[in-house]
Every structure is written in C-alpha cells, then in structure tokens.
Design a protein around this motif. Sequence first.
Motif, PDB file in Angstrom:
ATOM      1  N   GLY A 240       0.816  -1.198   0.000  1.00  0.00           N
ATOM      2  CA  GLY A 240       0.000   0.000   0.000  1.00  0.00           C
ATOM      3  C   GLY A 240       0.853   1.253   0.000  1.00  0.00           C
ATOM      4  O   GLY A 240       2.033   1.223   0.384  1.00  0.00           O
ATOM      5  N   GLU A 241       0.275   2.356  -0.415  1.00  0.00           N
ATOM      6  CA  GLU A 241       1.017   3.610  -0.546  1.00  0.00           C
ATOM      7  C   GLU A 241       1.607   4.082   0.784  1.00  0.00           C
ATOM      8  O   GLU A 241       2.746   4.522   0.836  1.00  0.00           O
ATOM      9  N   GLN A 242       0.833   4.021   1.857  1.00  0.00           N
ATOM     10  CA  GLN A 242       1.348   4.478   3.156  1.00  0.00           C
ATOM     11  C   GLN A 242       2.392   3.525   3.709  1.00  0.00           C
ATOM     12  O   GLN A 242       3.331   3.945   4.364  1.00  0.00           O
ATOM     13  N   ALA A 243       2.244   2.248   3.443  1.00  0.00           N
ATOM     14  CA  ALA A 243       3.209   1.252   3.927  1.00  0.00           C
ATOM     15  C   ALA A 243       4.505   1.294   3.125  1.00  0.00           C
ATOM     16  O   ALA A 243       5.556   0.891   3.623  1.00  0.00           O
ATOM     17  N   ARG A 244       4.445   1.792   1.899  1.00  0.00           N
ATOM     18  CA  ARG A 244       5.617   1.808   1.021  1.00  0.00           C
ATOM     19  C   ARG A 244       6.786   2.593   1.636  1.00  0.00           C
ATOM     20  O   ARG A 244       7.939   2.235   1.471  1.00  0.00           O
ATOM     21  N   LYS A 245       6.474   3.655   2.367  1.00  0.00           N
ATOM     22  CA  LYS A 245       7.521   4.498   2.949  1.00  0.00           C
ATOM     23  C   LYS A 245       8.411   3.720   3.921  1.00  0.00           C
ATOM     24  O   LYS A 245       9.609   3.971   4.000  1.00  0.00           O
ATOM     25  N   ASN A 246       7.810   2.801   4.667  1.00  0.00           N
ATOM     26  CA  ASN A 246       8.537   2.050   5.699  1.00  0.00           C
ATOM     27  C   ASN A 246       8.523   0.548   5.422  1.00  0.00           C
ATOM     28  O   ASN A 246       8.570  -0.249   6.347  1.00  0.00           O
ATOM     29  N   ARG A 247       8.470   0.168   4.171  1.00  0.00           N
ATOM     30  CA  ARG A 247       8.277  -1.249   3.832  1.00  0.00           C
ATOM     31  C   ARG A 247       9.379  -2.154   4.380  1.00  0.00           C
ATOM     32  O   ARG A 247       9.083  -3.254   4.856  1.00  0.00           O
ATOM     33  N   TYR A 248      10.608  -1.730   4.346  1.00  0.00           N
ATOM     34  CA  TYR A 248      11.694  -2.587   4.829  1.00  0.00           C
ATOM     35  C   TYR A 248      11.618  -2.787   6.343  1.00  0.00           C
ATOM     36  O   TYR A 248      11.854  -3.881   6.846  1.00  0.00           O
ATOM     37  N   ARG A 249      11.277  -1.726   7.043  1.00  0.00           N
ATOM     38  CA  ARG A 249      11.125  -1.831   8.493  1.00  0.00           C
ATOM     39  C   ARG A 249       9.936  -2.710   8.848  1.00  0.00           C
ATOM     40  O   ARG A 249      10.016  -3.559   9.734  1.00  0.00           O
ATOM     41  N   ILE A 250       8.827  -2.537   8.130  1.00  0.00           N
ATOM     42  CA  ILE A 250       7.620  -3.332   8.380  1.00  0.00           C
ATOM     43  C   ILE A 250       7.903  -4.815   8.137  1.00  0.00           C
ATOM     44  O   ILE A 250       7.588  -5.671   8.969  1.00  0.00           O
ATOM     45  N   ILE A 251       8.497  -5.135   7.007  1.00  0.00           N
ATOM     46  CA  ILE A 251       8.789  -6.529   6.676  1.00  0.00           C
ATOM     47  C   ILE A 251       9.779  -7.125   7.680  1.00  0.00           C
ATOM     48  O   ILE A 251       9.599  -8.262   8.134  1.00  0.00           O
ATOM     49  N   GLY A 252      10.787  -6.361   8.056  1.00  0.00           N
ATOM     50  CA  GLY A 252      11.757  -6.839   9.041  1.00  0.00           C
ATOM     51  C   GLY A 252      11.115  -7.155  10.380  1.00  0.00           C
ATOM     52  O   GLY A 252      11.417  -8.172  11.006  1.00  0.00           O
ATOM     53  N   LYS A 253      10.214  -6.291  10.823  1.00  0.00           N
ATOM     54  CA  LYS A 253       9.533  -6.532  12.103  1.00  0.00           C
ATOM     55  C   LYS A 253       8.607  -7.741  12.026  1.00  0.00           C
ATOM     56  O   LYS A 253       8.498  -8.493  12.990  1.00  0.00           O
ATOM     57  N   ILE A 254       7.947  -7.926  10.897  1.00  0.00           N
ATOM     58  CA  ILE A 254       7.093  -9.100  10.752  1.00  0.00           C
ATOM     59  C   ILE A 254       7.947 -10.368  10.817  1.00  0.00           C
ATOM     60  O   ILE A 254       7.589 -11.332  11.486  1.00  0.00           O
ATOM     61  N   ARG A 255       9.073 -10.357  10.149  1.00  0.00           N
ATOM     62  CA  ARG A 255       9.961 -11.535  10.156  1.00  0.00           C
ATOM     63  C   ARG A 255      10.503 -11.835  11.546  1.00  0.00           C
ATOM     64  O   ARG A 255      10.755 -12.975  11.898  1.00  0.00           O
ATOM     65  N   ARG A 256      10.711 -10.797  12.354  1.00  0.00           N
ATOM     66  CA  ARG A 256      11.243 -10.969  13.709  1.00  0.00           C
ATOM     67  C   ARG A 256      10.141 -11.096  14.766  1.00  0.00           C
ATOM     68  O   ARG A 256      10.434 -11.081  15.961  1.00  0.00           O
ATOM     69  N   ASN A 257       8.885 -11.203  14.326  1.00  0.00           N
ATOM     70  CA  ASN A 257       7.737 -11.345  15.228  1.00  0.00           C
ATOM     71  C   ASN A 257       7.601 -10.193  16.213  1.00  0.00           C
ATOM     72  O   ASN A 257       7.288 -10.389  17.380  1.00  0.00           O
ATOM     73  N   LYS A 258       7.841  -8.983  15.748  1.00  0.00           N
ATOM     74  CA  LYS A 258       7.662  -7.792  16.575  1.00  0.00           C
ATOM     75  C   LYS A 258       6.244  -7.268  16.391  1.00  0.00           C
ATOM     76  O   LYS A 258       5.689  -7.300  15.287  1.00  0.00           O
ATOM     77  N   LEU A 259       5.658  -6.784  17.465  1.00  0.00           N
ATOM     78  CA  LEU A 259       4.303  -6.244  17.402  1.00  0.00           C
ATOM     79  C   LEU A 259       4.280  -4.947  16.607  1.00  0.00           C
ATOM     80  O   LEU A 259       5.151  -4.091  16.790  1.00  0.00           O
ATOM     81  N   GLN A 260       3.272  -4.831  15.751  1.00  0.00           N
ATOM     82  CA  GLN A 260       3.074  -3.601  14.983  1.00  0.00           C
ATOM     83  C   GLN A 260       1.590  -3.300  14.954  1.00  0.00           C
ATOM     84  O   GLN A 260       0.794  -4.146  14.561  1.00  0.00           O
ATOM     85  N   MET A 261       1.251  -2.122  15.338  1.00  0.00           N
ATOM     86  CA  MET A 261      -0.147  -1.721  15.325  1.00  0.00           C
ATOM     87  C   MET A 261      -0.459  -1.048  13.994  1.00  0.00           C
ATOM     88  O   MET A 261       0.398  -0.386  13.411  1.00  0.00           O
ATOM     89  N   ASP A 262      -1.657  -1.254  13.508  1.00  0.00           N
ATOM     90  CA  ASP A 262      -2.169  -0.628  12.291  1.00  0.00           C
ATOM     91  C   ASP A 262      -1.453  -1.089  11.019  1.00  0.00           C
ATOM     92  O   ASP A 262      -1.499  -0.422  10.001  1.00  0.00           O
ATOM     93  N   ILE A 263      -0.761  -2.234  11.084  1.00  0.00           N
ATOM     94  CA  ILE A 263      -0.153  -2.842   9.910  1.00  0.00           C
ATOM     95  C   ILE A 263      -0.928  -4.122   9.628  1.00  0.00           C
ATOM     96  O   ILE A 263      -1.212  -4.902  10.540  1.00  0.00           O
ATOM     97  N   TYR A 264      -1.260  -4.328   8.374  1.00  0.00           N
ATOM     98  CA  TYR A 264      -2.032  -5.504   7.964  1.00  0.00           C
ATOM     99  C   TYR A 264      -1.283  -6.272   6.892  1.00  0.00           C
ATOM    100  O   TYR A 264      -0.568  -5.679   6.082  1.00  0.00           O
ATOM    101  N   VAL A 265      -1.444  -7.589   6.915  1.00  0.00           N
ATOM    102  CA  VAL A 265      -0.868  -8.434   5.880  1.00  0.00           C
ATOM    103  C   VAL A 265      -2.002  -9.092   5.100  1.00  0.00           C
ATOM    104  O   VAL A 265      -3.049  -9.415   5.664  1.00  0.00           O
ATOM    105  N   ILE A 266      -1.785  -9.266   3.817  1.00  0.00           N
ATOM    106  CA  ILE A 266      -2.746  -9.939   2.948  1.00  0.00           C
ATOM    107  C   ILE A 266      -2.101 -11.261   2.556  1.00  0.00           C
ATOM    108  O   ILE A 266      -0.951 -11.285   2.096  1.00  0.00           O
ATOM    109  N   THR A 267      -2.822 -12.346   2.774  1.00  0.00           N
ATOM    110  CA  THR A 267      -2.296 -13.677   2.480  1.00  0.00           C
ATOM    111  C   THR A 267      -3.248 -14.414   1.548  1.00  0.00           C
ATOM    112  O   THR A 267      -4.422 -14.057   1.451  1.00  0.00           O
TER     113      THR A 267
END
Length: 102
Positions: free
Chosen positions: A10-37
């Motif tokens: 998404g456009e808003q997630a694009r700015k921090n995509r590497y940080r978001i993906i890294g936190k998901i991989r490390r099982n860190k809590l993130q609020m207001d982030i969604y994944v589509i599977t």
Amino acid sequence: MKWYRHIYIGEQARKNRYRIIGKIRRNKLQMDIYVITLALNASDLLDIYPAYVLCQRHFQKQEYLIVGIAKGYEEAINVVVKIVTEVYTKTGTFGIREYIGR
C-alpha cells in the motif's frame, strides 16, 4: 510463513516497507499494519490479518503466503482490490493462486 516475490504494498506502507517486513519476520508487534495472504481454504481468495496476530503460536505453525502489506485496514482493502483487479484483467478469471504461481 513465506513471502510473495512481487509483494503488493500500500502507498502508506511503502515508505517504511523494509522496516515493516523486518519486524514481521522478527515477530515484533506492529499496530495498524495488515498483511494480505492467500486464503488457507479453497473457497476464499485472500485473507487480511493484523500483523500482530502473526506473533501468535497458531499463526506461526501455519504455512501462510504473504502477498501484500498495508498500513491501516482501509489501505489493506485497497491492496486486495488492486490484486483482484490485476488478476482478473490479466487472466479473465479470479484464479489468484494460479496467477501468483502456487
């Protein structure tokens, strides 16, 4: 958990995509982030989950293919619409699994 090579962001997630993906991989809590599977059942196309649920043991045991990330639920809906529209435009069907190559 697997990642789609050409992940939709998404456009808003694009700015921090590497940080978001890294936190998901490390099982860190993130609020207001969604994944589509890809949906685990055959009757649905896609599922939207808040990223924080991926930290739960149940979700870590399942084999999810993450095809998109978004910041906020509304953006997650927009990413799903984008995926479905692209698949239908290019293939004439709603065969998302086949389009993604799984």
